[in-house]
Design an enzyme around this catalytic site. Structure first.
Site, short mmCIF file in Angstrom:
data_model
loop_
_atom_site.label_atom_id
_atom_site.label_comp_id
_atom_site.label_asym_id
_atom_site.label_seq_id
_atom_site.Cartn_x
_atom_site.Cartn_y
_atom_site.Cartn_z
N SER A 96 0.82 -1.21 -0.04
CA SER A 96 -0.14 -0.02 -0.04
C SER A 96 0.71 1.15 0.02
O SER A 96 1.69 1.41 -0.88
CB SER A 96 -0.92 -0.05 1.06
OG SER A 96 -1.95 0.90 1.11
N ASP A 208 -5.86 -3.90 -2.08
CA ASP A 208 -4.52 -3.51 -1.36
C ASP A 208 -4.23 -4.72 -0.60
O ASP A 208 -4.59 -5.68 -0.09
CB ASP A 208 -5.22 -2.56 -0.23
CG ASP A 208 -4.31 -1.98 0.72
OD1 ASP A 208 -3.56 -2.76 1.39
OD2 ASP A 208 -4.31 -0.52 0.59
#
Length: 360
Positions: A96, A208
Site C-alpha cells: 500500500s 490493497d
C-alpha cells in the site's frame, strides 16, 4: 655386524656427520659421499604457507514498508535516519503506502529527494474520482505519478530489488509483484477496497496488499534479504478509539482482517520499527512533515539494537567463512603433500624424502 644399508634406513640428511668428520673405514667414506650428494639434491624446505584470511560477504539488509495511507510519509524519515547512520537497505518491499515509498527508494531516489517530492505533492495529482465504478478513486493518476517519478522503469530494472504486495480479489491470495509496470503494481498494492477500483492485471483483479500482508517481511526475504527491518505504521484496533471517517473505517476494517496474518509475519522480521503516527488520519496529508519526523525518531531509537544485531550476524557469517576457508586450505595442503610424496617414492630416495612423506 648389521649391514650398512639397513642402518641408512634410520638416517636422515639432518643426522649425517659433516663431510670432514673422520671415517672408520674407507667404504664408510664412499657411502657418506653418496648420501651427502643425495641430500644436496633434496628439495629445500618450503616456508610455511600463511593461513587463509576469509572475507565474508556483507549482510544483505532489506526493508519492509507497511501500509497506512498518509502515515506512509513516516517511511521516508525511517530511511533517512538509517542511511545517515550507514545502514543502507539493498532490498525493498512495500504494501500500500509502503509500496509507493518503496518504489521511489528502489528506483535510486534517496530519502532527501523523496522528502522533497513529498513536500511538493499535490493530492490532485494522485486522486482521480470515479463515481460510477467499483470505487470512489480510479487510481490511474497514482499509477502515472509513480511511473513518472521512477523514470518509467519497470520493476525488474530498478536499482534495488523491489516487490509490491497486493491481494488477488478472486481468491484472496497474496500476490508479490517483482516485474512489470511499476506504477501499476503500486496502484494494485494501494487499492483500498471500497475506495479505489480493483486493478485488472491480466485475467485477475487486485486490491490493497494490507488485507493479507500489512508489513511485507516475507517478500523482503524472498528477494534475498538476510536481515529485515520492518516498518509498521498501521494503527492498532484498541477498542477505545473509533475511526471518524469513511476512509478511516475502511482502513480499520482492512487492518483487523490482516491483524493475525500481519502479527505472524512481523515475528519473522529481525527488527520492527513503529513510528508514533496512530493519530494521523489516512487522508491527513497535511501532517506529512510530522510523519517524517516521527519516522526519524523511531528509527533513531532502534539504531543501537539494529547495529548490535547486524554486528552479531556479520561476525557469525565471518566465522563460518573462515572455518570454510581453513577446511579448504587443509584439503589443498593434503592434496599437495600426497602429490609431492608420490614423486619421492622409491627406496633410492628414502633418505631424501620429506619428513611428512615417511609415514606414507
Amino acid at each position: 655386524m648389521v649391514p650398512l644399508r639397513l642402518r641408512f634406513a634410520h638416517l636422515s640428511c639432518a643426522s649425517l656427520p659433516p663431510a670432514d668428520a673422520p671415517m672408520r673405514a674407507p667404504y664408510a667414506t664412499a657411502a657418506l659421499a653418496v648420501l651427502l650428494a643425495a641430500c644436496a639434491s633434496a628439495p629445500g624446505v618450503k616456508p610455511p604457507v600463511p593461513a587463509p584470511v576469509a572475507t565474508a560477504a556483507p549482510v544483505k539488509v532489506g526493508i519492509a514498508l507497511g501500509g497506512g495511507a498518509a502515515k506512509g510519509f513516516a517511511h521516508i524519515g525511517v530511511i533517512k535516519m538509517l542511511e545517515a547512520n550507514g545502514i543502507k537497505p539493498v532490498v525493498v518491499s512495500g504494501t500500500s503506502a509502503g509500496s509507493v515509498v518503496g518504489a521511489l527508494y528502489a528506483s535510486g531516489m534517496d530519502a532527501y529527494a523523496m522528502q522533497e517530492k513529498a513536500f511538493a505533492l499535490d493530492e490532485s495529482r494522485i486522486r482521480d474520482v470515479s463515481l460510477f465504478s467499483g470505487g470512489v478513486v480510479k487510481g490511474q493518476k497514482l499509477q502515472d505519478y509513480v511511473n513518472e517519478l521512477v523514470g518509467g522503469r519497470t520493476i525488474e530494472k530498478m536499482k534495488k530489488p523491489f516487490a509490491a504486495v497486493a491481494t488477488k480479489l478472486e481468491d484472496g491470495e497474496r500476490t508479490v509483484f517483482v516485474r512489470g509496470n511499476t506504477g501499476q503494481a503500486v496502484r494494485a498494492s494501494s487499492s483500498i477496497p471500497g475506495v479505489f477500483e480493483a486493478v485488472a492485471i491480466g485475467k485477475a483483479h487486485y486490491v490493497d496488499g494490507g488485507v493479507v500482508s500489512p508489513v511485507p517481511v516475507d517478500a523482503a526475504r524472498e528477494l534475498g534479504a538476510d536481515f529485515v527491518i520492518a516498518v509498521d505504521i498501521g494503527s492498532k484496533a484498541n477498542g477505545i478509539e473509533s475511526p471518524t471517517s469513511l476512509l478511516g473505517n475502511i482502513n480499520q476494517s482492512i487492518r483487523i482482517m490482516g491483524n493475525k496474518l500481519g502479527a505472524l509475519e512481523l515475528q519473522r522480521a529481525d527488527i520492527v520499527i513503529r513510528p508514533r503516527v496512530n493519530d494521523i488520519g489516512p487522508a491527513d496529508f497535511e501532517q506529512k512533515n510530522r510523519a517524517i519526523l516521527e519516522g526519524e525518531r523511531a528509527a533513531q531509537a532502534a539504531l543501537p539494537q539494529i547495529k548490535a544485531k547486524l554486528a552479531q550476524l556479520q561476525a557469525a557469517r565471518q566465522a563460518r567463512a573462515q572455518q570454510a576457508a581453513d577446511a579448504e586450505a587443509a584439503r589443498q595442503r593434503e592434496a599437495e603433500r600426497k602429490a609431492r610424496c608420490a614423486q619421492q617414492a622409491g627406496w633410492t630416495k628414502t633418505l631424501t624424502r620429506d619428513a611428512d612423506c615417511r609415514v606414507d
